[in-house]
Write a protein that holds these residues in place. Structure first.
Motif, PDB file in Angstrom:
ATOM      1  N   ALA A 244       0.833  -1.206   0.000  1.00 51.27           N
ATOM      2  CA  ALA A 244       0.000   0.000   0.000  1.00 51.27           C
ATOM      3  C   ALA A 244       0.865   1.252   0.000  1.00 51.27           C
ATOM      4  CB  ALA A 244      -0.909  -0.010   1.225  1.00 51.27           C
ATOM      5  N   ASP A 245       0.235   2.388  -0.171  1.00 50.85           N
ATOM      6  CA  ASP A 245       0.943   3.663  -0.062  1.00 50.85           C
ATOM      7  C   ASP A 245       1.628   3.753   1.307  1.00 50.85           C
ATOM      8  OD1 ASP A 245       0.004   4.333  -2.534  1.00 50.85           O
ATOM      9  OD2 ASP A 245      -1.493   5.781  -1.820  1.00 50.85           O
ATOM     10  N   GLY A 246       2.848   4.271   1.319  1.00 53.61           N
ATOM     11  CA  GLY A 246       3.570   4.450   2.570  1.00 53.61           C
ATOM     12  C   GLY A 246       4.261   3.208   3.088  1.00 53.61           C
ATOM     13  N   ALA A 247       4.247   2.112   2.311  1.00 51.07           N
ATOM     14  CA  ALA A 247       4.832   0.853   2.765  1.00 51.07           C
ATOM     15  C   ALA A 247       6.360   0.883   2.714  1.00 51.07           C
ATOM     16  CB  ALA A 247       4.310  -0.306   1.928  1.00 51.07           C
ATOM     17  N   PHE A 248       6.958   0.045   3.528  1.00 53.28           N
ATOM     18  CA  PHE A 248       8.409  -0.145   3.558  1.00 53.28           C
ATOM     19  C   PHE A 248       8.690  -1.610   3.268  1.00 53.28           C
ATOM     20  CE2 PHE A 248      12.283  -0.681   6.491  1.00 53.28           C
ATOM     21  CZ  PHE A 248      13.175  -0.428   5.443  1.00 53.28           C
ATOM     22  N   ILE A 249       9.466  -1.863   2.219  1.00 54.16           N
ATOM     23  CA  ILE A 249       9.838  -3.223   1.817  1.00 54.16           C
ATOM     24  C   ILE A 249      11.335  -3.378   2.007  1.00 54.16           C
ATOM     25  CG2 ILE A 249       9.929  -4.869  -0.093  1.00 54.16           C
ATOM     26  CD1 ILE A 249       7.548  -3.330  -1.339  1.00 54.16           C
ATOM     27  N   MET A 250      11.745  -4.388   2.756  1.00 54.16           N
ATOM     28  CA  MET A 250      13.165  -4.613   3.042  1.00 54.16           C
ATOM     29  C   MET A 250      13.510  -6.058   2.712  1.00 54.16           C
ATOM     30  SD  MET A 250      15.120  -3.804   6.629  1.00 54.16           S
ATOM     31  CE  MET A 250      16.903  -3.739   6.770  1.00 54.16           C
ATOM     32  N   VAL A 251      14.541  -6.252   1.896  1.00 58.78           N
ATOM     33  CA  VAL A 251      14.899  -7.598   1.452  1.00 58.78           C
ATOM     34  C   VAL A 251      16.400  -7.796   1.544  1.00 58.78           C
ATOM     35  CG1 VAL A 251      14.900  -6.780  -0.950  1.00 58.78           C
ATOM     36  CG2 VAL A 251      14.809  -9.229  -0.500  1.00 58.78           C
ATOM     37  N   ASN A 252      16.787  -8.980   1.984  1.00 68.11           N
ATOM     38  CA  ASN A 252      18.202  -9.366   2.040  1.00 68.11           C
ATOM     39  C   ASN A 252      18.466 -10.432   0.987  1.00 68.11           C
ATOM     40  OD1 ASN A 252      20.305 -11.480   2.973  1.00 68.11           O
ATOM     41  ND2 ASN A 252      20.830  -9.690   4.205  1.00 68.11           N
ATOM     42  N   PHE A 253      19.418 -10.137   0.094  1.00 71.74           N
ATOM     43  CA  PHE A 253      19.825 -11.097  -0.933  1.00 71.74           C
ATOM     44  C   PHE A 253      21.046 -11.845  -0.407  1.00 71.74           C
ATOM     45  CE2 PHE A 253      17.362  -7.897  -3.132  1.00 71.74           C
ATOM     46  CZ  PHE A 253      16.566  -8.655  -3.991  1.00 71.74           C
ATOM     47  N   VAL A 254      20.774 -12.998   0.204  1.00 68.00           N
ATOM     48  CA  VAL A 254      21.775 -13.676   1.025  1.00 68.00           C
ATOM     49  C   VAL A 254      22.789 -14.481   0.224  1.00 68.00           C
ATOM     50  CG1 VAL A 254      20.417 -15.778   1.384  1.00 68.00           C
ATOM     51  CG2 VAL A 254      22.055 -15.037   3.140  1.00 68.00           C
ATOM     52  N   ASP A 255      22.464 -14.860  -1.019  1.00 67.20           N
ATOM     53  CA  ASP A 255      23.353 -15.749  -1.773  1.00 67.20           C
ATOM     54  C   ASP A 255      24.761 -15.187  -1.934  1.00 67.20           C
ATOM     55  OD1 ASP A 255      21.128 -17.297  -2.035  1.00 67.20           O
ATOM     56  OD2 ASP A 255      21.077 -17.294  -4.227  1.00 67.20           O
ATOM     57  N   PHE A 256      24.870 -13.848  -2.112  1.00 63.66           N
ATOM     58  CA  PHE A 256      26.195 -13.267  -2.289  1.00 63.66           C
ATOM     59  C   PHE A 256      27.111 -13.666  -1.134  1.00 63.66           C
ATOM     60  CE2 PHE A 256      23.309 -10.074  -4.304  1.00 63.66           C
ATOM     61  CZ  PHE A 256      23.701 -10.296  -5.611  1.00 63.66           C
ATOM     62  N   ASP A 257      26.566 -13.669   0.062  1.00 65.61           N
ATOM     63  CA  ASP A 257      27.346 -13.966   1.258  1.00 65.61           C
ATOM     64  C   ASP A 257      27.522 -15.468   1.469  1.00 65.61           C
ATOM     65  OD1 ASP A 257      28.643 -13.073   3.731  1.00 65.61           O
ATOM     66  OD2 ASP A 257      26.913 -13.914   4.769  1.00 65.61           O
ATOM     67  N   GLN A 258      26.398 -16.186   1.618  1.00 62.13           N
ATOM     68  CA  GLN A 258      26.499 -17.578   2.046  1.00 62.13           C
ATOM     69  C   GLN A 258      26.973 -18.525   0.955  1.00 62.13           C
ATOM     70  OE1 GLN A 258      22.688 -19.024   3.455  1.00 62.13           O
ATOM     71  NE2 GLN A 258      21.941 -19.462   1.397  1.00 62.13           N
ATOM     72  N   ASP A 259      26.651 -18.224  -0.297  1.00 67.16           N
ATOM     73  CA  ASP A 259      27.013 -19.154  -1.367  1.00 67.16           C
ATOM     74  C   ASP A 259      28.344 -18.833  -2.036  1.00 67.16           C
ATOM     75  OD1 ASP A 259      24.696 -20.492  -0.872  1.00 67.16           O
ATOM     76  OD2 ASP A 259      23.638 -19.824  -2.673  1.00 67.16           O
ATOM     77  N   TYR A 260      28.758 -17.567  -1.994  1.00 69.03           N
ATOM     78  CA  TYR A 260      29.941 -17.173  -2.759  1.00 69.03           C
ATOM     79  C   TYR A 260      31.019 -16.498  -1.923  1.00 69.03           C
ATOM     80  CZ  TYR A 260      26.348 -18.056  -6.193  1.00 69.03           C
ATOM     81  OH  TYR A 260      25.339 -18.637  -6.896  1.00 69.03           O
TER      82      TYR A 260
END
Length: 392
Positions: A278-294
């Motif tokens: 909705a309007d005013g929302a905050f979306i936060m995402v961690n792209f973990v593969d860079f760290d744990q896989d590589y």
């Protein structure tokens, strides 16, 4: 009302922090060393200022990038929290620098206090543990996984981070049993200020085909004061936590929790969250593969290809922005895949901010990651917090 999408490319550092020598990391440079060893192509992140941010951080533009941003604001983040852990970086990004020293386990073998392990065994009813040392997760699972299946003993290990990790087979040991064991370990390690206990389930029947699954779960100490997530939720905003974000903040401030395995699946879920938010929302995402896989596996080509795959999808995210939406790309620490050992590196991080409504330019070198959280709060129309300063 504007929305914000915060994308954390886990471990994507752009050069040693000023205090890197205190951590044995002087000279580390995740982006620079990847680019020096692989002909990398990141045109979309570069257009947002990645090459220019790297120049601010190190004085050099990595091979394959330019110093010619085409839009958005770019700059460099420097962490004030002690350590180079996931919670430290994430909490500070969300406006709360860590005010204390984390606890760590020594580089001895065995590494864990005997009384801690004795209590863990007694309270959980397990026949014992395997490992009890610093190790790479994939390596120690390959080494001890068969014995763990045969004996029923989970594999316990740590790293240079403030973490206690437990690996066990999803079916032979049991996933819910593993989670319960980690809850017990979390209670026992909390007085030691160990930041996280991580459940590391795996499948397969022998060392040749063991594979960690997406059912990882982090049991984390809660932030010491309200973060940007808490402030947004208290203001009645939707807060979407994708990947391991909810675990890192111990569920605080989250209204919508979305799990996914792999960077591309996480990117898909991010786009879906943008459709729902909705309007005013905050979306936060961690792209973990860079760290744990590589990063931890010291896989330069793998890290480079993962960055290119991410970069290829950036235009999809940009196209999905509403006229007043803001997207921020940053990281929580470094993990130079050319560096000695298998642990995080104390590095500066890129800050790339873009909105159709935002004029381009540099934000310079920011003295704390908390400036990111305060900039997001400003864009969302939330009152400022006690740490950091908006660059917008």
């Amino acid at each position: 009302m504007p929305r914000v999408i915060l994308c954390i490319l886990d471990s994507f550092g752009i050069g040693a922090a000023p205090d890197a020598a205190d951590y044995g990391d002087a000279g580390s440079d995740t982006l620079g060393h990847i680019a020096a060893n692989y002909q990398i192509s990141l045109p979309n992140l570069d257009a947002l200022g990645l090459g220019a941010a790297a120049r601010l951080a190190t004085g050099n533009v990595p091979r394959g990038l330019t110093d010619q941003p085409k839009g958005g604001r770019y700059g460099v983040g420097r962490e004030v929290s002690k350590g180079k852990d996931t919670p430290s970086g994430h909490w500070e990004i969300a406006g709360v620098p860590v005010p204390f020293e984390w606890g760590y386990f020594p580089l001895t073998e065995p590494t864990f206090p005997p009384d801690l392990i004795a209590q863990l065994i007694e309270r959980s009813g397990i026949p014992g543990i395997l490992g009890d040392r610093h190790a790479s997760g994939t390596t120690i699972i390959a080494e001890l996984g068969e014995e763990s299946i045969r004996t029923g003993k989970p594999i316990c290990y740590t790293s240079a981070d403030s973490v206690f990790q437990i690996a066990a087979h999803e079916t032979h040991f049991g996933l819910e049993r593993l989670y319960k064991l980690c809850e017990t370990a979390f209670e026992l390690t909390a007085p030691l200020r160990i930041g996280r206990v991580i459940a590391r389930p795996f499948v397969g029947e022998n060392a040749n085909d063991f594979k960690r699954t997406g059912n990882r779960r982090d049991f984390a100490i809660a932030p010491p004061e309200p973060t940007l997530l808490d402030r947004a939720k208290a203001a009645g905003r939707q807060v979407y936590a994708l990947g391991k974000i909810s675990d890192i903040y111990a569920g605080h401030g989250v209204t919508h929790k979305i799990k996914a395995t792999g960077n591309m699946a996480l990117f898909d879920r991010t786009l879906e969250a943008m459709e729902m938010a909705a309007d005013g929302a905050f979306i936060m995402v961690n792209f973990v593969d860079f760290d744990q896989d590589y990063g931890h596996r010291r896989d330069v080509p793998g890290y480079a290809k993962a960055l290119e795959a991410f970069d290829n999808r950036v235009p999809e995210l940009i196209a999905a922005l509403r006229p007043d939406d803001l997207v921020v790309f940053t990281s929580d620490h470094g993990n130079d895949p050319t560096w000695r050992g298998t642990d995080h590196t104390r590095e500066q991080t890129p800050i790339l901010a873009f909105s159709p409504a935002l004029s381009p330019g540099t934000i310079g070198i920011r003295p704390t990651f908390a400036d990111i959280g305060e900039s997001i709060a400003h864009w969302l129309g939330l009152p400022p917090g006690p740490h950091g300063k908006s660059f917008l």
